[in-house]
Design an enzyme around this catalytic site. Structure first.
Site, PDB file in Angstrom:
ATOM      1  CB  SER A 246       4.949  -1.595   5.235  1.00 44.56           C
ATOM      2  OG  SER A 246       5.173  -1.301   3.882  1.00 44.56           O
TER       3      SER A 246
ATOM      4  CG  ASP B 120       8.600  -2.127   4.132  1.00 48.92           C
ATOM      5  OD1 ASP B 120       8.158  -2.983   4.930  1.00 48.92           O
ATOM      6  OD2 ASP B 120       7.865  -1.431   3.417  1.00 48.92           O
TER       7      ASP B 120
END
Length: 304
Positions: free
Chosen positions: A44, A157
């Site tokens: 991320s 993610d």
């Protein structure tokens, strides 16, 4: 690690939204100590900061994030409702236009971006091709950022499966891993009161109070009930905290750096100075153990 071989240092840069600016301070402090990691694994926001670093653009990037205001942050968010509240095209279009985008295979340091395959739910390690799309694929937080098509697969993610990618750093050859865990003490945080006050101040100054008040209603809680983003971020924080605990218990790093930023919440990207300073503080605090694991010593320490 073979006897007599200099250990390869790896950084596992974790997910954690605005707290990810801590990674900048960690990397800069390590470089100041003369310590250059050979492996960077990012999830991320960690994938984004790691990508900028290994492509040789970290200092310019740090200067930019230090100048961000609340208004700048929201101007970079292209709101939409197709797969996520923020499409991410505006933000990553800015990176594509303003930063170099080398192929990962051409870099001096090894790099991996950790994402989640939306179809299979499997952890996906992106180690080839242009670096910025690989980083973007790891930043598709469910409910906030739209998923990204990487090759033929839709990616979510990486924090859904591996918030602090110690395992990926080891797989790429790291003997010693420094993990930056942004998820410690994360549960319960929300958009800071300082952020809300700053939005209101800028809105009044520019005559756009009505628009920003509506944004605040969606972004943060009031005295009676949580706002939409508070619900999303609380859910993500709880999930990532639990996954991080489990993954790091099974594959512990040699060194863990956990920032203490109790008032820096999910969307406080405008508070980079605080996060960067905390990253530097953590490295300085752990300098002796970092040198010990690497088998060297600080430059001002004489040999026995």
């Amino acid at each position: 690690m073979k006897h007599g071989k200099e250990p390869a240092l790896g950084l596992a840069l974790g997910s954690g939204s605005a707290r990810g600016w801590t990674h900048i301070g960690v990397i800069q402090a390590l470089e100041d100590m003369g310590v250059r990691p050979k492996v960077i694994a990012g999830t991320s926001i960690g994938a984004l900061v790691g990508a900028v670093y290994v492509s040789g653009q970290l200092d310019a990037f740090a200067d930019w994030v230090r100048r961000l205001t609340v208004r700048d942050v929201f101007n970079l968010m292209d709101l939409g409702f197709s797969g996520g509240m923020v499409k991410g095209e505006k933000l990553f279009g800015f990176f594509q236009d303003g930063y170099r985008n080398p192929d990962i295979e051409s870099l001096d340091q090894r790099y991996v971006s950790v994402a989640t395959d939306m179809h299979t739910g499997r952890e996906s390690w992106l180690t080839r091709g242009p670096i910025l799309p690989a980083a973007r694929a790891s930043c598709a937080l469910p409910g906030l950022f739209s998923p990204v098509k990487f090759g033929e697969r839709w990616m979510l993610d990486g924090g859904l499966v591996n918030p602090v990618p110690v395992s990926a750093a080891r797989a790429l050859g790291a003997d010693v891993v420094i993990a930056v865990n942004l998820n410690a003490k994360l549960v319960g945080t929300r958009m800071s009161s300082s952020g809300r006050r700053q939005i209101a101040h800028e809105a009044n100054a520019e005559g756009e109070a009505g628009f920003w008040r509506k944004m605040l209603t969606h972004l943060s809680s009031n005295d009676d009930e949580p706002g939409l983003f508070d619900v999303i971020t609380a859910s993500v924080n709880i999930m990532q905290d639990r996954i991080t605990r489990s993954r790091m218990a099974g594959d512990p790093p040699e060194i863990t750096l956990a920032p203490l930023l109790p008032d820096l919440a999910f969307l406080d990207f405008h508070r980079a100075d605080e996060a960067i300073a905390e990253g530097r503080r953590l490295v300085e605090e752990h300098a002796d153990i970092i040198h010990a694991w690497l088998g060297d010593r600080p430059a001002d320490q004489p040999a026995d």
